[in-house]
Design a protein around this motif. Structure first.
Motif, PDB file in Angstrom:
ATOM      1  N   GLU A 159       1.089  -2.661   2.055  1.00  0.00           N
ATOM      2  CA  GLU A 159       0.226  -2.335   3.192  1.00  0.00           C
ATOM      3  C   GLU A 159       0.956  -1.452   4.202  1.00  0.00           C
ATOM      4  O   GLU A 159       0.383  -0.509   4.755  1.00  0.00           O
ATOM      5  CB  GLU A 159      -0.273  -3.618   3.866  1.00  0.00           C
ATOM      6  CG  GLU A 159      -1.231  -4.442   3.017  1.00  0.00           C
ATOM      7  CD  GLU A 159      -0.529  -5.463   2.119  1.00  0.00           C
ATOM      8  OE1 GLU A 159      -1.215  -6.328   1.556  1.00  0.00           O
ATOM      9  OE2 GLU A 159       0.712  -5.383   1.994  1.00  0.00           O
ATOM     10  N   ARG A 160       2.224  -1.744   4.438  1.00  0.00           N
ATOM     11  CA  ARG A 160       2.994  -0.925   5.382  1.00  0.00           C
ATOM     12  C   ARG A 160       3.231   0.482   4.826  1.00  0.00           C
ATOM     13  O   ARG A 160       3.215   1.460   5.573  1.00  0.00           O
ATOM     14  CB  ARG A 160       4.338  -1.591   5.691  1.00  0.00           C
ATOM     15  CG  ARG A 160       4.241  -2.855   6.518  1.00  0.00           C
ATOM     16  CD  ARG A 160       5.643  -3.340   6.859  1.00  0.00           C
ATOM     17  NE  ARG A 160       5.636  -4.684   7.413  1.00  0.00           N
ATOM     18  CZ  ARG A 160       6.739  -5.382   7.705  1.00  0.00           C
ATOM     19  NH1 ARG A 160       7.927  -4.836   7.466  1.00  0.00           N
ATOM     20  NH2 ARG A 160       6.660  -6.591   8.210  1.00  0.00           N
ATOM     21  N   CYS A 161       3.484   0.569   3.518  1.00  0.00           N
ATOM     22  CA  CYS A 161       3.710   1.883   2.905  1.00  0.00           C
ATOM     23  C   CYS A 161       2.471   2.761   3.044  1.00  0.00           C
ATOM     24  O   CYS A 161       2.573   3.954   3.390  1.00  0.00           O
ATOM     25  CB  CYS A 161       4.075   1.720   1.431  1.00  0.00           C
ATOM     26  SG  CYS A 161       5.699   0.980   1.134  1.00  0.00           S
ATOM     27  N   LEU A 162       1.297   2.198   2.772  1.00  0.00           N
ATOM     28  CA  LEU A 162       0.060   2.959   2.912  1.00  0.00           C
ATOM     29  C   LEU A 162      -0.147   3.381   4.362  1.00  0.00           C
ATOM     30  O   LEU A 162      -0.431   4.558   4.647  1.00  0.00           O
ATOM     31  CB  LEU A 162      -1.132   2.124   2.444  1.00  0.00           C
ATOM     32  CG  LEU A 162      -1.625   2.363   1.017  1.00  0.00           C
ATOM     33  CD1 LEU A 162      -0.553   1.953   0.005  1.00  0.00           C
ATOM     34  CD2 LEU A 162      -2.907   1.587   0.757  1.00  0.00           C
ATOM     35  N   ALA A 163       0.000   2.433   5.277  1.00  0.00           N
ATOM     36  CA  ALA A 163      -0.240   2.737   6.689  1.00  0.00           C
ATOM     37  C   ALA A 163       0.719   3.805   7.190  1.00  0.00           C
ATOM     38  O   ALA A 163       0.323   4.712   7.943  1.00  0.00           O
ATOM     39  CB  ALA A 163      -0.105   1.455   7.520  1.00  0.00           C
ATOM     40  N   ALA A 164       1.982   3.731   6.781  1.00  0.00           N
ATOM     41  CA  ALA A 164       2.968   4.713   7.225  1.00  0.00           C
ATOM     42  C   ALA A 164       2.629   6.100   6.710  1.00  0.00           C
ATOM     43  O   ALA A 164       2.700   7.101   7.451  1.00  0.00           O
ATOM     44  CB  ALA A 164       4.365   4.292   6.761  1.00  0.00           C
ATOM     45  N   GLN A 165       2.255   6.198   5.438  1.00  0.00           N
ATOM     46  CA  GLN A 165       1.939   7.510   4.869  1.00  0.00           C
ATOM     47  C   GLN A 165       0.666   8.092   5.476  1.00  0.00           C
ATOM     48  O   GLN A 165       0.591   9.301   5.732  1.00  0.00           O
ATOM     49  CB  GLN A 165       1.833   7.400   3.346  1.00  0.00           C
ATOM     50  CG  GLN A 165       3.192   7.164   2.698  1.00  0.00           C
ATOM     51  CD  GLN A 165       3.123   6.904   1.209  1.00  0.00           C
ATOM     52  OE1 GLN A 165       3.669   7.659   0.412  1.00  0.00           O
ATOM     53  NE2 GLN A 165       2.454   5.833   0.822  1.00  0.00           N
TER      54      GLN A 165
END
Length: 389
Positions: A159-165
């Protein structure tokens, strides 16, 4: 009014968010579309943690993707201040006798070792006695197990990877439309027309990264190549976390000969007293819209009794949480990264087949570089549609 862009990215899960970010980073005029609001719990890119390891038993062709992904996640961490990758180590273990299989690949541990040796990836080969000494939370080992240990492996937080990108893509000029469904797309002359619930978009090229919704959108040949499998994740309460310690790795533990004779799991998240574990099933198909999202308590009880009990220290049958997700699977359990056979301006990036998230950031970079006309540093031929005949 028709929106005009260089590239339209359809689907903003693991592959789509990575592709959108990399395209925007390169200065492309790009729009990302998702029928939901990512990160969400309705596809394949949720569940708190995803295993990552650089020496992948699925095949050496994947190594450049995951190596690039680790670099990109560290770059995103520096840019956003978020923690995305925890290199707690990764352990892949199988019986020391007989043949075990994982993701359709026999001798998965041996394949992982060979991949590490060929790519110069730091690793160790352990037997059951050494596993027990280093990691005492694994119980009732036979002693003759064969294990691959990669200290640079671990887990990413999807979830953090998606939000960051997505945040970095937007900061670089990408337009993001969520709650917007794609009704159809067609190639028209030298461009693509994307019909959505928010109007029409005209793009020079399109990237379809719609996961479980790919086949309904694109039809043939994807409707015969892609199968949707429901998977279940379980979080069990721990009586004690002391046995796990700061060096406890993520793990894939094959204890039999079949593809389903195994479990995988993660060390407790910092400050938590729960253990996330799961297995995989490939016998029952579903669809993205019909999949049962609710997890029956009996599913978690069966998982504990058959796979967890007496294998993981401190794990109790008390279920703290359970969640369902979907795998989009090809016949050979590999990825598809290729042009649509009837629309050469549409690039299809789908079918993670249950092992895609760790590669996603690198795949997004490779796709963006390819669309931008940059020199190709990763061979995409092994992921072409032609291999299915």
């Amino acid at each position: 009014m028709t929106r005009r862009v260089d590239v339209a990215v359809l689907g903003l899960g693991a592959m789509g968010s990575a592709t959108l970010y990399q395209l925007a980073k390169r200065g492309a005029s790009v729009i990302g579309i998702d029928r939901f609001v990512p990160p969400h719990t309705l596809g394949s890119s949720h569940g708190e943690t995803r295993i990552t390891r650089q020496a992948v038993g699925e095949g050496r062709d994947y190594i450049p993707f995951v190596t690039a992904s680790h670099r990109i996640w560290r770059e995103l961490e520096a840019a956003t201040g978020e923690t995305l990758l925890n290199a707690c180590g990764a352990l892949v273990m199988a019986p020391g006798h007989g043949v075990s299989s994982h993701h359709g690949k026999p001798d998965f541990v041996g394949r992982s070792i060979s991949a590490a040796e060929g790519a110069g990836i730091a690793h160790a080969v352990l037997d059951g006695a050494e596993v027990a000494r280093r990691f005492p939370h694994f119980l009732n080992l036979a002693g003759d197990e064969k294990a691959y240990y990669e200290p640079g492996g671990g887990y990413v937080i999807p979830e953090r990877c998606l939000a960051a990108q997505l945040a970095c893509a937007a900061a670089s000029g990408a337009e993001i439309r969520t709650g917007c469904a794609v009704r159809a797309l067609r190639q028209d002359g030298d461009g693509i027309r994307v019909e959505t619930t928010d109007g029409e978009i005209r793009a020079d090229r399109a990237v379809v990264a719609a996961g479980a919704w790919t086949a309904p959108l694109l039809g043939q040949p994807f409707d015969r190549l892609l199968t949707i499998r429901r998977q279940v994740l379980h979080w069990y309460a721990l009586t004690d976390t002391a046995a796990y310690g700061p060096q406890a790795p993520v793990f894939i533990w094959m204890y039999g000969t079949g593809d389903t004779d195994y479990l995988y799991g993660f060390p407790p998240m910092p400050g938590e007293r729960t253990l996330k574990v799961a297995t995989e099933q490939y016998g029952t198909s579903t669809t993205a819209d019909a999949v049962e999202r609710r997890v029956d308590p009996l599913e978690s009880a069966e998982m504990y009794q058959l796979r967890v009990e007496n294998r993981l220290a401190g794990a109790t049958p008390a279920v703290v949480r359970a969640a369902a997700c979907v795998y989009t699977v090809t016949p050979d359990r590999g990825f598809i990264i290729d042009r649509h056979p009837a629309m050469d301006r549409v690039l299809v990036v789908s079918a993670c087949s249950g092992h895609g998230f760790k590669h996603s950031a690198g795949i997004g970079e490779a796709i963006a570089a390819d669309l931008a006309g940059e020199p190709r540093h990763i061979d995409l031929a092994p992921f072409a549609l032609a291999r299915f005949g």
